[in-house]
Enzyme design. Structure first.
Site, mmCIF file in Angstrom:
data_model
loop_
_atom_site.group_PDB
_atom_site.id
_atom_site.type_symbol
_atom_site.label_atom_id
_atom_site.label_comp_id
_atom_site.label_asym_id
_atom_site.label_seq_id
_atom_site.Cartn_x
_atom_site.Cartn_y
_atom_site.Cartn_z
ATOM 1 N N LYS A 15 -3.108 -22.979 14.089
ATOM 2 C CA LYS A 15 -2.238 -23.668 13.122
ATOM 3 C C LYS A 15 -0.869 -22.993 13.055
ATOM 4 O O LYS A 15 0.167 -23.630 13.170
ATOM 5 C CB LYS A 15 -2.856 -23.668 11.727
ATOM 6 C CG LYS A 15 -4.137 -24.427 11.572
ATOM 7 C CD LYS A 15 -4.552 -24.572 10.102
ATOM 8 C CE LYS A 15 -4.751 -23.238 9.413
ATOM 9 N NZ LYS A 15 -5.851 -22.425 10.006
ATOM 10 N N THR A 16 -0.890 -21.673 12.856
ATOM 11 C CA THR A 16 0.385 -20.962 12.736
ATOM 12 C C THR A 16 1.134 -20.952 14.065
ATOM 13 O O THR A 16 2.354 -21.137 14.120
ATOM 14 C CB THR A 16 0.166 -19.530 12.223
ATOM 15 O OG1 THR A 16 -0.548 -19.593 10.981
ATOM 16 C CG2 THR A 16 1.476 -18.803 11.983
ATOM 17 N N HIS A 17 0.398 -20.764 15.120
ATOM 18 C CA HIS A 17 1.014 -20.754 16.465
ATOM 19 C C HIS A 17 1.750 -22.072 16.719
ATOM 20 O O HIS A 17 2.909 -22.102 17.115
ATOM 21 C CB HIS A 17 -0.076 -20.552 17.525
ATOM 22 C CG HIS A 17 0.422 -20.591 18.925
ATOM 23 N ND1 HIS A 17 1.058 -19.520 19.527
ATOM 24 C CD2 HIS A 17 0.400 -21.584 19.843
ATOM 25 C CE1 HIS A 17 1.391 -19.862 20.761
ATOM 26 N NE2 HIS A 17 1.007 -21.105 20.974
ATOM 27 N N LYS A 37 3.012 -21.647 3.065
ATOM 28 C CA LYS A 37 1.558 -21.453 3.158
ATOM 29 C C LYS A 37 1.143 -20.986 1.777
ATOM 30 O O LYS A 37 1.369 -19.833 1.418
ATOM 31 C CB LYS A 37 1.190 -20.434 4.229
ATOM 32 C CG LYS A 37 -0.325 -20.276 4.447
ATOM 33 C CD LYS A 37 -0.630 -19.283 5.566
ATOM 34 C CE LYS A 37 -2.120 -19.007 5.709
ATOM 35 N NZ LYS A 37 -2.787 -19.857 6.714
ATOM 36 N N GLU A 115 1.110 -25.179 5.553
ATOM 37 C CA GLU A 115 -0.072 -24.747 6.308
ATOM 38 C C GLU A 115 -1.215 -24.419 5.368
ATOM 39 O O GLU A 115 -1.032 -23.717 4.347
ATOM 40 C CB GLU A 115 0.229 -23.524 7.182
ATOM 41 C CG GLU A 115 -1.024 -23.073 7.961
ATOM 42 C CD GLU A 115 -0.831 -21.870 8.869
ATOM 43 O OE1 GLU A 115 0.293 -21.658 9.357
ATOM 44 O OE2 GLU A 115 -1.820 -21.125 9.064
ATOM 45 N N ALA A 117 -5.343 -22.953 4.861
ATOM 46 C CA ALA A 117 -5.984 -21.653 5.120
ATOM 47 C C ALA A 117 -7.365 -21.919 5.690
ATOM 48 O O ALA A 117 -8.232 -22.464 4.992
ATOM 49 C CB ALA A 117 -6.090 -20.844 3.836
ATOM 50 N N SER A 175 -4.966 -26.763 21.016
ATOM 51 C CA SER A 175 -4.374 -25.473 21.335
ATOM 52 C C SER A 175 -5.372 -24.688 22.170
ATOM 53 O O SER A 175 -6.503 -24.455 21.739
ATOM 54 C CB SER A 175 -4.044 -24.725 20.031
ATOM 55 O OG SER A 175 -3.218 -23.638 20.270
ATOM 56 N N GLU A 176 -4.984 -24.333 23.375
ATOM 57 C CA GLU A 176 -5.941 -23.746 24.321
ATOM 58 C C GLU A 176 -6.544 -22.462 23.775
ATOM 59 O O GLU A 176 -5.817 -21.553 23.348
ATOM 60 C CB GLU A 176 -5.264 -23.472 25.671
ATOM 61 C CG GLU A 176 -6.240 -23.005 26.743
ATOM 62 C CD GLU A 176 -5.606 -22.816 28.112
ATOM 63 O OE1 GLU A 176 -4.354 -22.812 28.213
ATOM 64 O OE2 GLU A 176 -6.363 -22.679 29.085
HETATM 65 N N1 LIG Z 1 -2.070 -22.306 22.518
HETATM 66 C C1 LIG Z 1 -2.021 -20.979 22.258
HETATM 67 N N2 LIG Z 1 -1.361 -20.161 23.102
HETATM 68 C C2 LIG Z 1 -1.290 -18.829 22.873
HETATM 69 N N3 LIG Z 1 -1.852 -18.202 21.804
HETATM 70 C C3 LIG Z 1 -2.529 -18.994 20.941
HETATM 71 C C4 LIG Z 1 -2.643 -20.405 21.115
HETATM 72 N N4 LIG Z 1 -3.365 -20.896 20.074
HETATM 73 C C5 LIG Z 1 -3.684 -19.850 19.306
HETATM 74 N N5 LIG Z 1 -3.165 -18.709 19.813
HETATM 75 C C6 LIG Z 1 -3.321 -17.350 19.263
HETATM 76 O O1 LIG Z 1 -4.583 -17.280 18.634
HETATM 77 C C7 LIG Z 1 -4.485 -16.497 17.425
HETATM 78 C C8 LIG Z 1 -4.876 -17.399 16.254
HETATM 79 O O2 LIG Z 1 -3.898 -18.415 16.126
HETATM 80 P P1 LIG Z 1 -3.263 -18.732 14.702
HETATM 81 O O3 LIG Z 1 -2.903 -17.501 13.972
HETATM 82 O O4 LIG Z 1 -2.185 -19.749 14.912
HETATM 83 O O5 LIG Z 1 -4.521 -19.407 13.978
HETATM 84 P P2 LIG Z 1 -4.576 -20.161 12.591
HETATM 85 O O6 LIG Z 1 -5.281 -21.442 12.810
HETATM 86 O O7 LIG Z 1 -3.202 -20.246 12.012
HETATM 87 O O8 LIG Z 1 -5.493 -19.194 11.725
HETATM 88 P P3 LIG Z 1 -5.622 -19.096 10.118
HETATM 89 O O9 LIG Z 1 -6.766 -19.970 9.757
HETATM 90 O O10 LIG Z 1 -5.887 -17.649 9.863
HETATM 91 O O11 LIG Z 1 -4.321 -19.556 9.529
HETATM 92 C C9 LIG Z 1 -3.050 -16.034 17.335
HETATM 93 O O12 LIG Z 1 -2.949 -14.738 17.919
HETATM 94 C C10 LIG Z 1 -2.305 -17.048 18.186
HETATM 95 O O13 LIG Z 1 -1.103 -16.502 18.727
HETATM 96 C C1 LIG Z 2 -8.690 -14.820 7.166
HETATM 97 C C2 LIG Z 2 -8.685 -16.044 8.040
HETATM 98 N N1 LIG Z 2 -7.739 -15.814 9.156
HETATM 99 C C3 LIG Z 2 -8.257 -17.288 7.290
HETATM 100 N N2 LIG Z 2 -6.938 -17.094 6.743
HETATM 101 C C4 LIG Z 2 -9.247 -17.692 6.215
HETATM 102 C C5 LIG Z 2 -10.424 -18.386 6.826
HETATM 103 C C6 LIG Z 2 -11.398 -18.896 5.789
HETATM 104 C C7 LIG Z 2 -12.592 -19.577 6.441
HETATM 105 C C8 LIG Z 2 -13.611 -20.037 5.428
HETATM 106 C C9 LIG Z 2 -14.701 -20.842 6.098
HETATM 107 O O1 LIG Z 2 -14.417 -21.985 6.546
HETATM 108 O O2 LIG Z 2 -15.816 -20.306 6.267
HETATM 109 MG MG LIG Z 3 -2.459 -19.502 10.286
#
Ligand SMILES: Nc1ncnc2c1ncn2[C@@H]1O[C@H](COP(=O)(O)OP(=O)(O)OP(=O)(O)O)[C@@H](O)[C@H]1O
Ligand SMILES: C[C@H](N)[C@H](N)CCCCCC(=O)O
Ligand SMILES: [Mg+2]
Length: 218
Positions: A15-17, A37, A115, A117, A175-176
């Protein structure tokens, strides 16, 4: 202003990426952008730079703005309600909705991202999930899925529940994931089951969000 809720089919999937890449792509084409967020867990105040709000702030070109991006920050890498409880806080969905609505009302930008969580049905409070926040805000959804074995069920399940709340899925981004099956084969399978929303593919190497920006912003 175009505003989207960035949701995931689970946590740690991109998501954040993807959000950061979209913010950068928007700014690169001269658009103004902002990100929020409402609550972040797993936040280390001694090393904020790797956190979601810091990454989003950096993508906005405002690296010191992380506390504005995420006003509610908790240390434990757990569901927000659990992380908050460990610090003596109780999160309430009305407050999170109010924070987001106030933030959105105060934005004067071309692109605004909120975004969540974790994943769509991840708890944010003791009795409400990301989906409840998404329903309250009623923003079009940018849904991020991984490409790992098992992503099809997670994506199709997320699509079912999001649409059951009458929310619009603006785009899906696959996202791969690491150690995943062939990306193109996975996406071809997903496209056979999802014919409504566009599916944008984000390979781990060499991806920028120009196609995603074209889909969402043009
Ligand atoms: N397509 C991609 N290419 C390169 N790195 C990726 C890709 N998708 C995810 N990542 C990496 O995987 C890790 C998790 O991604 P990210 O932090 O975006 O997850 P998130 O869904 O935002 O998690 P959260 O639920 O904690 O918010 C990060 O280190 C991110 O850089
Ligand atoms: C810490 C982590 N990266 C996220 N921000 C929080 C993920 C909560 C997941 C809860 C669940 O679905 O079991
Ligand atoms: Mg995130």
């Amino acid at each position: 202003m175009k505003a989207f809720f960035v949701a995931g089919t689970g946590t740690d999937l991109g998501k954040t990426h993807v959000g950061c890449a979209l913010l950068e792509a928007a700014r690169a084409r001269g658009l103004s952008a902002d990100a929020f967020k409402p609550v972040v867990s797993g936040f280390d105040p001694e090393a904020p730079e790797t956190s979601d709000p810091a990454r989003l702030a950096a993508a906005l070109g405002r690296p010191n703005a992380w506390s504005e991006v995420s006003p509610r920050r908790y240390r434990a890498p757990l569901a927000p309600n659990l992380a908050a409880r460990l610090e003596g806080d109780v999160l309430r969905m009305d407050d999170l909705v109010g924070d987001c609505r106030a933030w959105l009302a105060g934005r004067n930008v071309d692109l605004a991202l909120v975004e969540g969580a974790g994943g769509v049905m991840s708890p944010m409070t003791d009795d409400a999930t990301n989906l409840d926040l998404m329903s309250a805000l009623a923003l079009p959804v940018l849904l991020v899925a991984g490409s790992y074995l098992g992503t099809a069920s997670h994506l199709l399940t997320a699509l079912e529940v999001v649409r059951a709340r009458r929310l619009t899925v603006a785009t899906i981004v696959v996202s791969e994931s690491l150690d995943a099956p062939d990306l193109d084969q996975t996406v071809e399978m997903l496209r056979a089951f999802e014919r409504q929303a566009p599916i944008v593919v984000a390979p781990r190497k060499g991806w920028d969000a120009s196609e995603l920006a074209n889909v969402l912003l043009s």
